[in-house]
Design a protein around this motif. Structure first.
Motif, PDB file in Angstrom:
ATOM      1  N   THR A  98      -0.988   3.697   7.455  1.00 55.92           N
ATOM      2  CA  THR A  98      -0.841   2.274   7.772  1.00 55.92           C
ATOM      3  C   THR A  98      -1.032   1.955   9.255  1.00 55.92           C
ATOM      4  OG1 THR A  98       1.565   2.565   7.881  1.00 55.92           O
ATOM      5  CG2 THR A  98       0.640   1.800   5.784  1.00 55.92           C
ATOM      6  N   PHE A 147       6.289   2.331   5.721  1.00 55.83           N
ATOM      7  CA  PHE A 147       6.057   1.501   4.543  1.00 55.83           C
ATOM      8  C   PHE A 147       6.139   2.311   3.245  1.00 55.83           C
ATOM      9  CE2 PHE A 147       3.947  -0.579   8.107  1.00 55.83           C
ATOM     10  CZ  PHE A 147       4.430  -1.879   8.001  1.00 55.83           C
ATOM     11  N   ASP A 203      -4.716  -0.262  -3.889  1.00 52.52           N
ATOM     12  CA  ASP A 203      -3.320  -0.698  -4.021  1.00 52.52           C
ATOM     13  C   ASP A 203      -2.377   0.504  -4.129  1.00 52.52           C
ATOM     14  OD1 ASP A 203      -3.921  -3.515  -4.096  1.00 52.52           O
ATOM     15  OD2 ASP A 203      -4.693  -3.203  -6.127  1.00 52.52           O
ATOM     16  N   ASP A 207      -0.234  -4.254   0.656  1.00 50.21           N
ATOM     17  CA  ASP A 207       0.751  -5.190   1.203  1.00 50.21           C
ATOM     18  C   ASP A 207       0.678  -5.214   2.729  1.00 50.21           C
ATOM     19  OD1 ASP A 207       1.635  -5.849  -1.288  1.00 50.21           O
ATOM     20  OD2 ASP A 207       3.638  -4.963  -1.091  1.00 50.21           O
ATOM     21  N   GLN A 240       5.741   1.127  -0.609  1.00 47.08           N
ATOM     22  CA  GLN A 240       5.003  -0.135  -0.676  1.00 47.08           C
ATOM     23  C   GLN A 240       3.512   0.129  -0.849  1.00 47.08           C
ATOM     24  OE1 GLN A 240       5.993  -3.152   2.318  1.00 47.08           O
ATOM     25  NE2 GLN A 240       7.707  -1.888   2.971  1.00 47.08           N
ATOM     26  N   THR A 261       0.369   3.264  -3.548  1.00 47.24           N
ATOM     27  CA  THR A 261       1.701   3.213  -2.953  1.00 47.24           C
ATOM     28  C   THR A 261       1.839   4.301  -1.903  1.00 47.24           C
ATOM     29  OG1 THR A 261       2.673   2.326  -4.972  1.00 47.24           O
ATOM     30  CG2 THR A 261       4.169   3.408  -3.435  1.00 47.24           C
ATOM     31  N   CYS A 262       2.420   3.965  -0.781  1.00 42.96           N
ATOM     32  CA  CYS A 262       2.655   4.934   0.280  1.00 42.96           C
ATOM     33  C   CYS A 262       3.748   5.910  -0.149  1.00 42.96           C
ATOM     34  CB  CYS A 262       3.055   4.221   1.568  1.00 42.96           C
ATOM     35  SG  CYS A 262       1.741   3.174   2.253  1.00 42.96           S
TER      36      CYS A 262
END
Length: 344
Positions: A10, A37, A54, A44, A40, A56-57
């Motif tokens: 991120t 993050f 999309d 996002d 998330q 997820t981390c």
């Protein structure tokens, strides 16, 4: 397919790496990680990735477990333990931070305040500037990916230095960077009212990339080289422009210099040595893995002015990391990186 994981996905460099890996025809993006993050979706954090990525981390260990190669885009001091885990698990590791770039522990401690936790890994690590050290990168499992200034400055000057056409004494690198080079975290000098309609020097003669630039010249020339390095901050998102000065040795001609640069870069895909009269410009390499190089001779002062331009997020970070990955896995190093720069 090569399963790739990104830890630090991120940050700006990590997010750029995600974008490029998603377009790589021989890579599956297996996992992304972020401490800030965790849990998330990366979309996002970067809405531009919505419905394109999309993912997820996840925690760092999960990223390592799912991947054949792990990229880390982290602040200095955080990658050594992760590199140890990856090597123990037989995973390839590419560090986009500074932990493995410097070969001398004294330099690493003096400029970053850290020590070599695993000296054997530092001994194993290969410095990942492909145009200069391609043979060492191919097949290795641990690469220290150079930063932006440390890519742009050596590529501007190495052909002239290695052929003995300029003096290794008194080299000056006067460079300017887009603000993404400062990272995602806001600081006073990257605050919009401070940055907009301005250009300022920072960390004058004390920037952490100085010993790394000097190290590259030392590896090429086999002797100590001292560089005066002054970076500047530009009010643009992307780009590095490195204007480098070196004293011409007696008898050196522009014809000899152009022949040296053509010999070094004539077969290189990602380094474009520009025709006489053209000047390297960050606009012409934006969003690409290219480095444009132009040379100019000041006959009155007896100086070579060598200028290089790169996108600091691509050739100066994520794109070069993918170029290194391609070499490590034995595929064409251009794979996934051949997109043309936009014309405007």
């Amino acid at each position: 397919m090569i399963r790739a994981g990104v830890i630090g996905a991120t940050g700006y460099a990590g997010a750029e790496l995600v974008r490029l890996l998603l377009g790589h025809p021989e890579v599956e993006l297996a996992a992304v990680g972020s401490v800030s993050f965790e849990g998330q979706p990366i979309s996002d954090v970067y809405p531009a990735y919505y419905r394109l990525c999309d993912m997820t981390c996840e925690p760092e260990d999960a990223v390592i477990e799912k991947s054949d190669v792990v990229f880390t885009a982290l602040p200095s001091g955080l990658s050594q333990t992760l590199a140890k885990k990856c090597r123990g698990a037989g995973k390839a590791f590419i560090d986009m931070g500074a932990d493995f770039r410097l070969k001398r522990e004294a330099d690493y401690h003096g400029w970053y305040g850290n020590t070599f936790q695993y000296p054997d890994l530092h001994e194993e690590a290969v410095y990942g500037l492909p145009e200069l050290f391609r043979e060492k990168i191919a097949g290795t499992k641990l690469v220290a990916n150079p930063g932006c200034y440390t890519t742009a400055v050596p590529l501007a000057l190495v052909p002239a230095l290695e052929t003995g056409l300029v003096s290794p004494e008194g080299i000056i690198a006067n460079c300017a960077s887009g603000v993404t080079g400062s990272g995602r975290k806001l600081t006073q000098n990257t605050h919009f009212p401070e940055l907009n309609e301005s250009m300022t020097a920072y960390k004058v003669a004390c920037h952490r990339h100085t010993p790394e630039i000097e190290q590259t010249f030392r590896m090429i020339l086999g002797r100590e080289v001292t560089v005066t390095f002054v970076p500047h901050l530009l009010p643009v998102n992307r780009g590095i422009l490195a204007t480098c000065y070196a004293k011409l040795l007696p008898g050196t001609t522009e014809k000899q210099l152009r022949e040296a640069y053509e010999a070094r870069y004539g077969e290189e895909f990602f380094v474009r040595f520009l025709p006489q009269g053209r000047v390297a410009d960050i606009k012409n390499v934006r969003l690409s893995n290219f480095c444009d190089v132009s040379i100019h001779v000041d006959t009155r002062a007896g100086m070579l002015v060598a200028i290089s331009a790169i996108d600091n997020m691509v050739k100066g970070a994520a794109g070069q990391a993918i170029q290194n990955m391609n070499l490590m896995f034995g595929i064409d190093e251009r794979t996934g990186l051949t997109a043309m720069p936009p014309a405007f």
